[in-house]
Design an enzyme around this catalytic site. Structure first.
Site, PDB file in Angstrom:
ATOM      1  N   CYS A 192       0.869  -1.167   0.000  1.00 34.17           N
ATOM      2  CA  CYS A 192       0.000   0.000   0.000  1.00 34.17           C
ATOM      3  C   CYS A 192       0.908   1.219   0.000  1.00 34.17           C
ATOM      4  CB  CYS A 192      -0.845   0.018   1.266  1.00 34.17           C
ATOM      5  SG  CYS A 192      -1.751  -1.503   1.514  1.00 34.17           S
ATOM      6  N   LYS A 211       2.496  -2.188  -7.757  1.00 38.76           N
ATOM      7  CA  LYS A 211       3.851  -2.015  -8.272  1.00 38.76           C
ATOM      8  C   LYS A 211       4.901  -2.673  -7.397  1.00 38.76           C
ATOM      9  CE  LYS A 211       6.950  -0.419 -11.039  1.00 38.76           C
ATOM     10  NZ  LYS A 211       7.103  -1.225 -12.253  1.00 38.76           N
ATOM     11  N   ASN A 270       1.240  -0.240   5.900  1.00 37.94           N
ATOM     12  CA  ASN A 270       1.581  -1.009   4.706  1.00 37.94           C
ATOM     13  C   ASN A 270       2.324  -2.241   5.189  1.00 37.94           C
ATOM     14  OD1 ASN A 270       2.535  -1.903   2.200  1.00 37.94           O
ATOM     15  ND2 ASN A 270       4.337  -0.587   2.326  1.00 37.94           N
ATOM     16  N   GLY A 271       1.896  -3.433   4.763  1.00 38.07           N
ATOM     17  CA  GLY A 271       2.589  -4.655   5.197  1.00 38.07           C
ATOM     18  C   GLY A 271       1.597  -5.634   5.793  1.00 38.07           C
ATOM     19  N   GLU A 283       8.652 -13.235 -20.817  1.00 33.79           N
ATOM     20  CA  GLU A 283       8.328 -11.845 -20.494  1.00 33.79           C
ATOM     21  C   GLU A 283       7.202 -11.310 -21.388  1.00 33.79           C
ATOM     22  OE1 GLU A 283       8.821  -9.984 -18.131  1.00 33.79           O
ATOM     23  OE2 GLU A 283       8.485  -7.944 -18.842  1.00 33.79           O
ATOM     24  N   HIS A 335       5.769 -31.363 -26.003  1.00 32.70           N
ATOM     25  CA  HIS A 335       5.641 -32.213 -24.809  1.00 32.70           C
ATOM     26  C   HIS A 335       4.346 -31.916 -24.051  1.00 32.70           C
ATOM     27  CE1 HIS A 335       9.602 -33.827 -25.450  1.00 32.70           C
ATOM     28  NE2 HIS A 335      10.039 -32.593 -25.670  1.00 32.70           N
ATOM     29  N   LYS A 357       3.735  -9.815 -19.940  1.00 29.05           N
ATOM     30  CA  LYS A 357       3.230  -8.468 -20.237  1.00 29.05           C
ATOM     31  C   LYS A 357       1.815  -8.545 -20.782  1.00 29.05           C
ATOM     32  CE  LYS A 357       5.336  -6.423 -18.424  1.00 29.05           C
ATOM     33  NZ  LYS A 357       6.534  -6.794 -17.759  1.00 29.05           N
ATOM     34  N   GLU A 414      -0.741  -9.629 -17.989  1.00 29.40           N
ATOM     35  CA  GLU A 414      -0.983  -8.748 -16.847  1.00 29.40           C
ATOM     36  C   GLU A 414      -1.746  -7.481 -17.211  1.00 29.40           C
ATOM     37  OE1 GLU A 414       2.457  -7.136 -14.707  1.00 29.40           O
ATOM     38  OE2 GLU A 414       3.629  -7.286 -16.540  1.00 29.40           O
ATOM     39  N   ARG A 426       0.933   1.959  -5.923  1.00 31.09           N
ATOM     40  CA  ARG A 426       1.199   0.922  -4.922  1.00 31.09           C
ATOM     41  C   ARG A 426      -0.062   0.165  -4.513  1.00 31.09           C
ATOM     42  NH1 ARG A 426       6.124   1.528  -2.533  1.00 31.09           N
ATOM     43  NH2 ARG A 426       5.428   0.294  -0.785  1.00 31.09           N
ATOM     44  N   TRP A 476      -3.815  -1.727  -1.157  1.00 27.97           N
ATOM     45  CA  TRP A 476      -3.850  -2.957  -1.944  1.00 27.97           C
ATOM     46  C   TRP A 476      -4.185  -4.041  -0.929  1.00 27.97           C
ATOM     47  CZ3 TRP A 476      -1.268  -7.696  -2.309  1.00 27.97           C
ATOM     48  CH2 TRP A 476      -1.462  -8.392  -3.518  1.00 27.97           C
TER      49      TRP A 476
HETATM   50  C1  F6R Z   1       5.703  -7.415 -14.076  1.00 28.21           C
HETATM   51  C2  F6R Z   1       6.232  -6.865 -12.843  1.00 28.21           C
HETATM   52  C3  F6R Z   1       6.523  -7.779 -11.717  1.00 28.21           C
HETATM   53  C4  F6R Z   1       7.840  -7.378 -11.048  1.00 28.21           C
HETATM   54  C5  F6R Z   1       8.071  -8.217  -9.785  1.00 28.21           C
HETATM   55  C6  F6R Z   1       9.402  -7.925  -9.138  1.00 28.21           C
HETATM   56  O1  F6R Z   1       5.499  -6.430 -15.025  1.00 28.21           O
HETATM   57  O2  F6R Z   1       6.409  -5.677 -12.715  1.00 28.21           O
HETATM   58  O3  F6R Z   1       6.564  -9.099 -12.132  1.00 28.21           O
HETATM   59  O4  F6R Z   1       8.882  -7.546 -11.953  1.00 28.21           O
HETATM   60  O5  F6R Z   1       7.038  -7.957  -8.875  1.00 28.21           O
HETATM   61  O6  F6R Z   1       9.511  -6.594  -8.765  1.00 28.21           O
HETATM   62  P1  F6R Z   1      10.915  -5.949  -8.429  1.00 28.21           P
HETATM   63  O7  F6R Z   1      11.741  -5.950  -9.654  1.00 28.21           O
HETATM   64  O8  F6R Z   1      10.570  -4.571  -7.969  1.00 28.21           O
HETATM   65  O9  F6R Z   1      11.529  -6.777  -7.340  1.00 28.21           O
END
Ligand code: F6R
Length: 603
Positions: free
Chosen positions: A2, A598, A101-102, A479, A502, A483, A486, A27, A75
């Site tokens: 959060c 994020k 937060n946590g 990746e 497989h 993308k 998500e 966040r 969040w």
């Molecule tokens: C995907 C994304 C997440 C982060 C993951 C790790 O687009 O953003 O998969 O890559 O949560 O986050 P960091 O790099 O901040 O440890």
């Protein structure tokens, strides 16, 4: 997970807090709320949904006299994202309001204890337990600091909190344990927040708080003390050089687009000052021997960067490298020896699993290096050495430019540690290519976006999507799939192309297209065979490839050819733009996709 903010000073607190929350909304955005004191009255306003809902709640409210307060954007972890679970939470007497937060891991046990003493609860959150516990301890000791120490000695888990007390005008308390918190030092005003951009319009002077720190701030003073002993802790004020503009959209429709288009600059900055002729110079590693064995640990996109890096670290530097997802590494019982080097990768530097993995590695006696974007983040501070990726603030939840910057640092590491194994001409080819890369990427981005836009209309109706690659293109396939899923919510899976037969190939049909990354390299013939298998089963293929490469029965999308291993830096923006344009076409909330946040500061 959060965003929290606290303010005390000479300005009306509510607009300052709302402004800060806007910059923290990445966040979490399930609900938002704020609390402030006017006269002797503690007021709490909360709303479900995005910050706009809280803004609407504030319309017509008279709150200009409040000069201190706290705010939160949530969040959800405990309890549904509804108003009763939104922060700030209050104790039963209404004296205190707290944002958090946590996760308080032992909240159930503490709640039962408080309930047995007659305290009643109105929310499903662990946070309400914290504020009720705090109220009990402050009342028992008659002193807020003593109360904080007593309450925190009972709490297990990760937290950053901020709270105000109706009886203590102008004072905001805040503390942290394994969740981010920064103090902003102004003139006649102070701020505390989960992230610096929250208060950057007001001050660039910051104090990075450490685990176990509690700060008491008033308009004209701040003190940091130890949460358990209450002893003062010495802190240094640091000056932040980047500005608010850098953390804002700069005229683009979405942060994600802005951040994708920033990648040429990201390449320049990651390399700047790190090349001397045909050598890569990394002063951060001075005095450290070349690793005997590397264990790379990360989550999500950062993990994909690590998987890509492995191909280079093994083939160029000859270092046996293992790449682990941090949440598995933590509990997997994997062997880490004091002679190992553990490399943790994290954009935010606050990801709970990655941070825990770092701590385990340190405990095992390994050398721990970090690749991080956020300066002063927990991972950056706890790693023995840190290589900053210098990508600048990444606001969009979907990580883009951060991955490019992480891959660049991994490439520099492979070149640095591989110096003895590679010939001068091999190194020069890559380094010349690297120096030319920003311009090539810059020139190709408008075309890539156009191609992505065209294809978005065609592929947005897909039931699901495969992403295939081989060798270093396999992590890029992972990746690309991440993308797409998500931000557009289309089901997508990345596979090593050789694995298709497989099992996964059973899903192939005309509504389940395959995005194949097949550059001109030694694995191209193998990729062609795999794609023929897909085409033979009626699968549509979108092939990201180089000019002149023939992929039968495919919709080919070409990216400029650059020397290996730099092709990845051309493919990645194409994959990102494709996902972006599909999501925009489908009308999705690109920067704040559902269920995501994020910075993942919980397990
Ligand atoms: C995907 C994304 C997440 C982060 C993951 C790790 O687009 O953003 O998969 O890559 O949560 O986050 P960091 O790099 O901040 O440890």
């Amino acid at each position: 997970m959060c965003g929290i903010i606290g303010y005390t000073g000479h300005r009306p607190a509510v607009p300052v807090i709302m402004d800060g929350l806007r910059r923290l909304e990445y966040r979490g955005y399930d609900s938002a709320g704020l609390a402030f004191v006017e006269g002797r009255c503690l007021r709490v306003l909360r709303a479900e949904g995005k910050l706009a809902a809280l803004d609407a709640c504030l319309q017509g409210q008279e709150c200009s006299l409040a000069l201190f307060g706290i705010g939160h954007t949530r969040w959800a972890t405990h309890g549904l994202p509804v108003v009763r679970n939104a922060h700030p939470h209050q104790d039963a007497s209404g004296r205190f309001a707290l944002v958090h937060n946590g996760i308080i891991e032992n909240y159930a046990e503490l709640k039962a204890e408080l309930q047995a003493q007659g305290v009643s609860f109105v929310s499903d959150t662990d946070t309400e337990v914290l504020v009720q516990l705090l109220a009990r301890e402050v009342t028992a000791s008659g002193d807020v600091r003593q109360g904080i120490a007593a309450a925190l000695s009972r709490v297990e888990g990760a937290y950053a909190f901020a709270f105000i007390d109706r009886e203590s005008p102008g004072v905001v308390w805040a503390g942290r344990q394994a969740s981010p918190l920064v103090l902003g030092v102004g003139v006649g005003e102070h701020f505390v927040a989960s992230d610096i951009p929250a208060f950057l319009p007001f001050t660039r002077d910051v104090v990075f708080l450490d685990d176990g720190d509690v700060v008491e701030m008033r308009p004209d003073a701040w003190t940091v003390f130890d949460a358990r002993t209450l002893a003062p802790r010495d802190k240094t004020v640091a000056r932040i050089s980047w500005d608010v503009q850098a953390a804002q959209k700069g005229g683009f429709k979405h942060f994600m687009l802005k951040e994708i288009l920033e990648q040429p600059r990201v390449v320049r900055d990651a390399v700047a000052g790190r090349l001397r002729g045909s050598r890569v110079v990394l002063p951060e590693l001075e005095g450290l021997a070349r690793p005997e064995r590397l264990v790379v640990v990360a989550c999500g996109t950062s993990w994909h960067a690590g998987l890509w890096g492995r191909y280079l670290l093994e083939s160029m530097a000859g270092i046996p490298t293992q790449v682990e997802v941090a949440s598995e590494f933590r509990y997997g019982g994997f062997v880490v020896r004091p002679s190992d080097t553990v490399l943790v990768i994290s954009q935010s530097g606050e990801t709970a699993d990655t941070l825990a993995a770092l701590r385990m590695a340190r405990q095992a006696g390994a050398t721990v290096l970090g690749i991080c974007n956020v300066v002063g983040s927990s991972i950056a501070r706890e790693a023995q050495r840190v290589l900053y990726t210098q990508a600048g603030p990444e606001i969009s939840v979907a990580s883009t430019k951060a991955m490019t910057s992480q891959m660049l640092v991994l490439l520099l590491l492979a070149l640095h540690w591989g110096e003895e194994r590679l010939t001068v001409s091999q190194r020069e080819t890559i380094l010349h290519g690297l120096l030319a890369l920003p311009e090539i990427v810059e020139a190709s981005l408008p075309g890539l976006r156009h191609e992505a836009q065209k294809r978005a209309r065609v592929y947005a109706a897909a039931r699901g999507c495969f992403y295939l690659g081989r060798g270093p293109m396999y992590p890029l396939a992972l990746e690309g799939a991440l993308k797409l899923k998500e931000i557009s919510y289309i089901h997508a899976e990345g596979y090593a192309a050789g694995e298709m037969k497989h099992g996964p190939i059973a899903l192939v049909d005309p509504e389940f297209p395959t995005v194949a990354v097949c550059l001109r390299d030694e694995l191209l013939p193998k990729m062609r065979s795999n794609l023929q298998e897909v085409a033979a089963r009626g699968g549509r293929i979108l092939a990201i490839t180089n000019p002149g490469v023939e992929i039968p029965a495919a919709d080919t999308w070409t990216v400029p050819e650059v020397p290996a291993p730099l092709g990845a830096f051309m493919v990645l923006p194409a994959l990102q733009l494709f996902a972006y344009e599909v999501a925009v076409y489908l009308g999705c909330d690109v920067d704040q996709p559902r269920n995501l946040a994020k910075s993942v500061t919980v397990e």
